[in-house]
Design a protein around this motif. Structure first.
Motif, mmCIF file in Angstrom:
data_model
loop_
_atom_site.group_PDB
_atom_site.id
_atom_site.type_symbol
_atom_site.label_atom_id
_atom_site.label_comp_id
_atom_site.label_asym_id
_atom_site.label_seq_id
_atom_site.Cartn_x
_atom_site.Cartn_y
_atom_site.Cartn_z
ATOM 1 N N ASP A 114 26.048 -46.146 10.382
ATOM 2 C CA ASP A 114 25.543 -46.883 11.542
ATOM 3 C C ASP A 114 25.225 -48.343 11.229
ATOM 4 O O ASP A 114 25.549 -49.236 12.017
ATOM 5 C CB ASP A 114 24.308 -46.184 12.115
ATOM 6 C CG ASP A 114 24.644 -44.810 12.680
ATOM 7 O OD1 ASP A 114 25.777 -44.623 13.157
ATOM 8 O OD2 ASP A 114 23.769 -43.928 12.636
ATOM 9 N N ALA A 115 24.605 -48.624 10.094
ATOM 10 C CA ALA A 115 24.263 -50.008 9.741
ATOM 11 C C ALA A 115 25.526 -50.831 9.483
ATOM 12 O O ALA A 115 25.627 -51.981 9.920
ATOM 13 C CB ALA A 115 23.349 -50.034 8.519
ATOM 14 N N GLN A 116 26.472 -50.241 8.798
ATOM 15 C CA GLN A 116 27.724 -50.943 8.526
ATOM 16 C C GLN A 116 28.482 -51.213 9.827
ATOM 17 O O GLN A 116 29.013 -52.306 10.039
ATOM 18 C CB GLN A 116 28.586 -50.124 7.567
ATOM 19 C CG GLN A 116 29.841 -50.837 7.132
ATOM 20 C CD GLN A 116 30.645 -50.013 6.153
ATOM 21 O OE1 GLN A 116 30.664 -48.788 6.232
ATOM 22 N NE2 GLN A 116 31.314 -50.686 5.243
ATOM 23 N N ARG A 117 28.525 -50.229 10.690
ATOM 24 C CA ARG A 117 29.184 -50.387 11.992
ATOM 25 C C ARG A 117 28.542 -51.520 12.778
ATOM 26 O O ARG A 117 29.219 -52.373 13.353
ATOM 27 C CB ARG A 117 29.109 -49.080 12.781
ATOM 28 C CG ARG A 117 29.743 -49.150 14.155
ATOM 29 C CD ARG A 117 29.405 -47.905 14.915
ATOM 30 N NE ARG A 117 27.972 -47.710 14.805
ATOM 31 C CZ ARG A 117 27.161 -47.389 15.769
ATOM 32 N NH1 ARG A 117 27.622 -47.164 16.957
ATOM 33 N NH2 ARG A 117 25.888 -47.249 15.603
ATOM 34 N N ALA A 118 27.219 -51.580 12.806
ATOM 35 C CA ALA A 118 26.510 -52.641 13.527
ATOM 36 C C ALA A 118 26.818 -54.010 12.929
ATOM 37 O O ALA A 118 27.033 -54.983 13.658
ATOM 38 C CB ALA A 118 25.006 -52.371 13.508
ATOM 39 N N HIS A 119 26.853 -54.092 11.598
ATOM 40 C CA HIS A 119 27.183 -55.362 10.930
ATOM 41 C C HIS A 119 28.595 -55.819 11.311
ATOM 42 O O HIS A 119 28.802 -57.004 11.597
ATOM 43 C CB HIS A 119 27.071 -55.212 9.414
ATOM 44 C CG HIS A 119 27.633 -56.372 8.666
ATOM 45 N ND1 HIS A 119 27.019 -57.602 8.629
ATOM 46 C CD2 HIS A 119 28.776 -56.496 7.954
ATOM 47 C CE1 HIS A 119 27.758 -58.438 7.919
ATOM 48 N NE2 HIS A 119 28.827 -57.792 7.498
ATOM 49 N N ILE A 120 29.542 -54.915 11.325
ATOM 50 C CA ILE A 120 30.921 -55.263 11.671
ATOM 51 C C ILE A 120 30.988 -55.759 13.114
ATOM 52 O O ILE A 120 31.669 -56.743 13.409
ATOM 53 C CB ILE A 120 31.854 -54.059 11.435
ATOM 54 C CG1 ILE A 120 31.929 -53.754 9.932
ATOM 55 C CG2 ILE A 120 33.245 -54.325 12.007
ATOM 56 C CD1 ILE A 120 32.555 -52.416 9.602
ATOM 57 N N HIS A 121 30.266 -55.116 14.002
ATOM 58 C CA HIS A 121 30.229 -55.566 15.399
ATOM 59 C C HIS A 121 29.629 -56.973 15.494
ATOM 60 O O HIS A 121 30.115 -57.811 16.264
ATOM 61 C CB HIS A 121 29.446 -54.578 16.258
ATOM 62 C CG HIS A 121 29.421 -54.945 17.705
ATOM 63 N ND1 HIS A 121 30.546 -54.947 18.492
ATOM 64 C CD2 HIS A 121 28.405 -55.339 18.496
ATOM 65 C CE1 HIS A 121 30.224 -55.332 19.709
ATOM 66 N NE2 HIS A 121 28.919 -55.581 19.745
ATOM 67 N N GLU A 122 28.598 -57.255 14.696
ATOM 68 C CA GLU A 122 27.987 -58.589 14.689
ATOM 69 C C GLU A 122 28.980 -59.669 14.242
ATOM 70 O O GLU A 122 28.831 -60.836 14.601
ATOM 71 C CB GLU A 122 26.756 -58.610 13.788
ATOM 72 C CG GLU A 122 25.579 -57.855 14.357
ATOM 73 C CD GLU A 122 24.440 -57.688 13.363
ATOM 74 O OE1 GLU A 122 24.520 -58.238 12.234
ATOM 75 O OE2 GLU A 122 23.474 -56.987 13.705
ATOM 76 N N LEU A 123 29.985 -59.288 13.477
ATOM 77 C CA LEU A 123 31.014 -60.240 13.046
ATOM 78 C C LEU A 123 31.964 -60.598 14.189
ATOM 79 O O LEU A 123 32.785 -61.504 14.053
ATOM 80 C CB LEU A 123 31.810 -59.664 11.871
ATOM 81 C CG LEU A 123 31.045 -59.433 10.573
ATOM 82 C CD1 LEU A 123 31.931 -58.708 9.559
ATOM 83 C CD2 LEU A 123 30.522 -60.747 10.013
ATOM 84 N N GLY A 124 31.872 -59.848 15.295
ATOM 85 C CA GLY A 124 32.707 -60.144 16.454
ATOM 86 C C GLY A 124 33.818 -59.153 16.712
ATOM 87 O O GLY A 124 34.694 -59.403 17.542
ATOM 88 N N ALA A 125 33.795 -58.031 16.030
ATOM 89 C CA ALA A 125 34.858 -57.032 16.182
ATOM 90 C C ALA A 125 34.449 -55.918 17.134
ATOM 91 O O ALA A 125 33.276 -55.572 17.230
ATOM 92 C CB ALA A 125 35.212 -56.437 14.823
#
Length: 185
Positions: A114-125
């Protein structure tokens, strides 16, 4: 797309399961496998366009959120697991799904945290995979247009496992084949 000048590419053989009658390349999973396989095919010459078909995880929460039953055209790719800044690449292939475009992050890890997924979304993906950036980089270097079409297989969260992906990927191949026959033939 039946001409040999268009190279159809999949990362995993299960993603290509419904394409036994279509000439294609299975690159293997991950950025290194994707780079080596596609570079070899492009260096051999004769390829004028690359079309990648496959699955991806959905990152981020809330709306709008990619739907698990819709094929998306990836128009931009970035790396999420590379410690140095790398450019976001814009794909040069024709956009045929103007209402279903996505930015996708690529990394050499199956995202199920979940944390990794949220970080990736924050990158704009909106989507995540393990090969897209490598395909885009190779096509850019060889000056070959690239289209990437992905159907989401999972939500890249703590509920997602490799077993889940294995169980649904052949069904997703059928979905991709229906899309291919309708939009890319």
């Amino acid at each position: 797309m039946s001409d040999l000048k268009t190279l159809v590419v999949f990362a995993h053989s299960d993603e290509a399961a419904a394409f036994t009658d279509v000439q294609h390349l299975v690159s293997g999973v991950g950025k290194v496998n994707a780079s080596v396989a596609l570079a070899g095919a492009l260096a051999a010459g004769g390829v004028e366009k690359v079309v990648v078909l496959g699955t991806a995880g959905v990152v981020g929460d809330g709306e709008p959120r990619p739907d698990l039953n819709t094929v998306y055209q990836v128009t931009h790719v970035l790396q999420h697991d590379f410690p140095l800044a790398s450019p976001t690449l814009t794909l040069t292939g024709e956009v045929i799904l103007p209402d279903h475009q996505a930015t996708m992050a690529t990394g050499d890890v199956f995202v199920s945290d979940d944390a990794q997924r949220a970080h990736i979304h924050e990158l704009g993906a909106e989507l995540v995979d393990m090969e897209g950036y490598a395909y885009a980089s190779m096509c850019q270097r060889f000056d070959v247009p690239l289209q990437i079409f992905k159907v989401p297989s999972d939500y890249a969260d703590s509920e997602t496992t490799m077993d889940d992906w294995d169980a649904i990927v052949k069904h997703k191949s059928v979905q991709l084949r229906e899309f291919f026959d309708k939009n890319l033939r």
